[in-house]
Scaffold this active site. Sequence first.
Site, PDB file in Angstrom:
ATOM      1  N   ILE A 140      28.139 -24.101  19.181  1.00  5.02           N
ATOM      2  CA  ILE A 140      26.840 -23.516  18.875  1.00  5.02           C
ATOM      3  C   ILE A 140      26.050 -24.563  18.089  1.00  5.02           C
ATOM      4  O   ILE A 140      26.535 -25.113  17.105  1.00  5.02           O
ATOM      5  CB  ILE A 140      26.982 -22.222  18.050  1.00  5.02           C
ATOM      6  CG1 ILE A 140      27.894 -21.212  18.776  1.00  5.02           C
ATOM      7  CG2 ILE A 140      25.609 -21.628  17.780  1.00  5.02           C
ATOM      8  CD1 ILE A 140      27.450 -20.822  20.171  1.00  5.02           C
ATOM      9  N   LYS A 141      24.820 -24.835  18.549  1.00  2.63           N
ATOM     10  CA  LYS A 141      23.991 -25.851  17.898  1.00  2.63           C
ATOM     11  C   LYS A 141      23.189 -25.234  16.750  1.00  2.63           C
ATOM     12  O   LYS A 141      22.491 -24.236  16.936  1.00  2.63           O
ATOM     13  CB  LYS A 141      23.031 -26.484  18.915  1.00  2.63           C
ATOM     14  CG  LYS A 141      23.724 -27.371  19.928  1.00  2.63           C
ATOM     15  CD  LYS A 141      22.756 -27.912  20.964  1.00  2.63           C
ATOM     16  CE  LYS A 141      22.032 -29.138  20.490  1.00  2.63           C
ATOM     17  NZ  LYS A 141      21.249 -29.778  21.588  1.00  2.63           N
ATOM     18  N   ILE A 142      23.320 -25.851  15.590  1.00  6.32           N
ATOM     19  CA  ILE A 142      22.572 -25.448  14.400  1.00  6.32           C
ATOM     20  C   ILE A 142      21.851 -26.684  13.868  1.00  6.32           C
ATOM     21  O   ILE A 142      22.475 -27.728  13.680  1.00  6.32           O
ATOM     22  CB  ILE A 142      23.509 -24.884  13.305  1.00  6.32           C
ATOM     23  CG1 ILE A 142      24.152 -23.574  13.773  1.00  6.32           C
ATOM     24  CG2 ILE A 142      22.759 -24.681  11.996  1.00  6.32           C
ATOM     25  CD1 ILE A 142      25.150 -22.989  12.786  1.00  6.32           C
TER      26      ILE A 142
END
EC number: 2.2.1.2
Length: 367
Positions: A140-142
């Site tokens: 998941i990209k944050i």
Amino acid sequence: MANRVKQIHEFGQSIWLDFIDRKIMDSGELQKLIDEDGVRGITSNPAIFEKAISSSSDYDEDIKKLAKEDKSNEDIFYGLAVSDIQRAADLFKPVFEEEVRGADGYVSLEVSPFLALDTEGTINQARELWKAVDRENVMIKIPGTAPGLPAIQTAISEGININVTLLFGLDRYEAVTDAYISGLEARAAAGQPIDGIASVASFFLSRIDVMVDPILDEKGLPELKAQVAIASARKAYEIYKRVFSSERFAKLKEKGAKPQRLLWASTSSKNPAIPDTKYVEELIGPNTVDTIPMETLVAFRDHGVAENRLENDLDQATSTLEKLKSAGIDIDQITQKLEDEGIDKFNKPYEKLLAAIETQKKTLETA
């Protein structure tokens, strides 16, 4: 002759593709890239999905179906995106399952860019997307904004693989490594396993030179043009080696923790005067990832040179950044501006994407 892109892996660097759509999976082209070019993962972002959904009819039926369920445009988008990410993750599962399990084979999906400065909103959506995709080889990209740091730490502590995006500055990058390690420490302290967690820190390159180069002309330093991004990346790699060889990380390594690899992003040349493979060739080195768009992959396949250059000219990298400081160029101010603009550059295509979904909903309803 050996495939030039595939040769990069011989030097310990993994090439991930910065692109996804249904056509590349339906046609078998993605599998071909895995087999022939040695592509070992995929990254996506709102701009990539906007192009995919707006430029084809591949998503029309799903949009129609999800619209009937009275979902919001954002929920419709994530319904489409999760489906694509799951398919891609399944295609990359054999890479993930290789001898060193979990070394590669990851597919990345980003939280809403509207949440870039919202810690709690980011944490909640990261949890939701991780659960919805339900694949162990997903990240998941944050964004690595200041509010993103506690979100990264929390997500890692909960066992979520994280791709930290939108990094430009060295101080912020080091803060990201601290958030990753702190998350692992919290998880280990809670008696949870840490050997299956993976993370990368995405350091953006060409945008730095696009912003700095005109200032270099003004300051009478044209010889440093197209060098600042590479110098920054090499200094970031020095930080990586120091942090992940520390006693602090060694305690986690004993429990199976993996270093958070540096990932080079924004690797296409924005300036026609700069060789189209420069940002790939200059930063090939061990234990790193490079995510490249299709046109850069094709260019490297045609005429790129695979050599271990990441730690070349380290003294020059240090000198380059010192010269900026001496000339009164505040690189920290520049990287903060790049972060702010980066958020905006992801917000705009996301807004466009949601508007395109709304348009397609109405068109399909009329039809």
